[in-house]
Scaffold this motif. Structure first.
Motif, PDB file in Angstrom:
ATOM      1  N   TYR A 183       0.832  -1.196   0.000  1.00 24.25           N
ATOM      2  CA  TYR A 183       0.000   0.000   0.000  1.00 24.25           C
ATOM      3  C   TYR A 183       0.874   1.256   0.000  1.00 24.25           C
ATOM      4  CZ  TYR A 183      -3.883  -3.049   1.276  1.00 24.25           C
ATOM      5  OH  TYR A 183      -4.837  -4.037   1.279  1.00 24.25           O
ATOM      6  N   ARG A 184       0.329   2.303  -0.571  1.00 24.17           N
ATOM      7  CA  ARG A 184       0.975   3.610  -0.500  1.00 24.17           C
ATOM      8  C   ARG A 184       0.808   4.190   0.903  1.00 24.17           C
ATOM      9  NH1 ARG A 184      -1.131   9.004  -1.395  1.00 24.17           N
ATOM     10  NH2 ARG A 184      -3.169   8.056  -1.798  1.00 24.17           N
ATOM     11  N   ASN A 185       1.834   4.886   1.379  1.00 26.88           N
ATOM     12  CA  ASN A 185       1.711   5.679   2.595  1.00 26.88           C
ATOM     13  C   ASN A 185       0.924   6.933   2.226  1.00 26.88           C
ATOM     14  OD1 ASN A 185       2.028   7.423   4.774  1.00 26.88           O
ATOM     15  ND2 ASN A 185       4.118   6.763   5.208  1.00 26.88           N
ATOM     16  N   MET A 243       2.672  12.024  -1.207  1.00 32.49           N
ATOM     17  CA  MET A 243       2.465  11.745  -2.614  1.00 32.49           C
ATOM     18  C   MET A 243       3.386  10.607  -3.034  1.00 32.49           C
ATOM     19  SD  MET A 243       0.086  13.828  -3.515  1.00 32.49           S
ATOM     20  CE  MET A 243       0.151  13.842  -5.315  1.00 32.49           C
ATOM     21  N   ILE A 244       3.022   9.921  -4.109  1.00 28.59           N
ATOM     22  CA  ILE A 244       3.787   8.730  -4.485  1.00 28.59           C
ATOM     23  C   ILE A 244       5.213   9.058  -4.901  1.00 28.59           C
ATOM     24  CG2 ILE A 244       3.090   8.733  -6.919  1.00 28.59           C
ATOM     25  CD1 ILE A 244       3.563   5.686  -4.528  1.00 28.59           C
ATOM     26  N   ASP A 275       7.357   5.880   1.774  1.00 29.53           N
ATOM     27  CA  ASP A 275       7.941   4.587   2.133  1.00 29.53           C
ATOM     28  C   ASP A 275       6.991   3.431   1.842  1.00 29.53           C
ATOM     29  OD1 ASP A 275       6.107   5.179   4.076  1.00 29.53           O
ATOM     30  OD2 ASP A 275       7.448   4.862   5.784  1.00 29.53           O
ATOM     31  N   GLY A 276       5.909   3.705   1.100  1.00 27.09           N
ATOM     32  CA  GLY A 276       4.979   2.657   0.718  1.00 27.09           C
ATOM     33  C   GLY A 276       5.176   2.248  -0.727  1.00 27.09           C
ATOM     34  N   GLY A 277       4.316   1.363  -1.198  1.00 26.92           N
ATOM     35  CA  GLY A 277       4.450   0.858  -2.563  1.00 26.92           C
ATOM     36  C   GLY A 277       5.603  -0.121  -2.676  1.00 26.92           C
TER      37      GLY A 277
END
Length: 209
Positions: free
Chosen positions: A126-128, A132-133, A139-141
């Protein structure tokens, strides 16, 4: 160019009926995600969506990879550009057919869309949501590198349902770190025998991965 122009007009009419969301869904032919055939065979069965995709793979001389016959890659992940994306690329480069492209050009394009193992949607983190990505603090993805050498960040987002946070449908997104662009996804987790196809949508332009 007349033939290509007519095809382009037809495709424009088709895509105008689709909303420009980050993840559109279109009919891939069968409701089940599982297909008792290779990735190459799956693509060949659906000429409506993948006719030029197949020609691109064949021109790149990568048929064995997509048929599961390459001993080094028994399973792959393919972020599949639809025929319309390839048609638009031909149009933009004043070409009428995939055969006008060099073998090396085709191979480079195809491999930029391939991972060397099978990654389903639920394999990506999951995205934090606090960032923004493309934020350096993100630190997600899950970061991956394609067989063509470009870097992608694949991630999932949760959604609300009935006013309850994070219990609705999960959506998968693709961000190209190499190109600093979002890549529009249509349908994830199409599963032939030798891997998985994550279909990109009709708005995808070759070069954004």
């Amino acid at each position: 160019m007349k033939k290509t122009y007519n095809l382009l007009i037809c495709w424009c009419i088709i895509i105008s009926s689709f909303s420009c969301t980050s993840q559109d869904w279109y009919d891939s032919g069968v409701s089940s995600p599982y297909h008792d055939c290779s990735i190459m065979e799956y693509l060949r069965k659906d000429t409506y969506n993948w006719e030029l995709t197949v020609k691109l793979i064949e021109r790149a001389k990568l048929t064995d990879l997509f048929d599961g016959k390459d001993p080094n890659y028994k399973e792959i992940t393919f972020f599949a550009p639809p025929s319309y994306s390839i048609l638009r690329y031909l149009w933009d480069n004043d070409m009428e057919s995939v055969e006008e492209m060099t073998i090396e050009e085709c191979k480079n394009i195809v491999l930029r869309h391939v991972l060397d193992k099978k990654y389903l949607k639920n394999h990506f983190a999951y995205r934090n949501v606090d960032y923004m990505i493309d934020d350096e603090l993100q630190d997600g993805g899950t970061n991956v590198t394609t067989m063509g050498g470009n870097k992608l960040r694949i991630y999932r987002d949760k959604s609300a349902y009935g006013g309850v946070p994070d219990v609705g449908p999960e959506t998968m997104y693709i961000y190209s770190i190499t190109k600093a662009t979002m890549v529009p996804l249509a349908t994830p987790d199409i599963q032939p025998q030798n891997g998985v196809v994550h279909a990109l949508n009709y708005n995808y332009a070759l070069g954004r991965i």
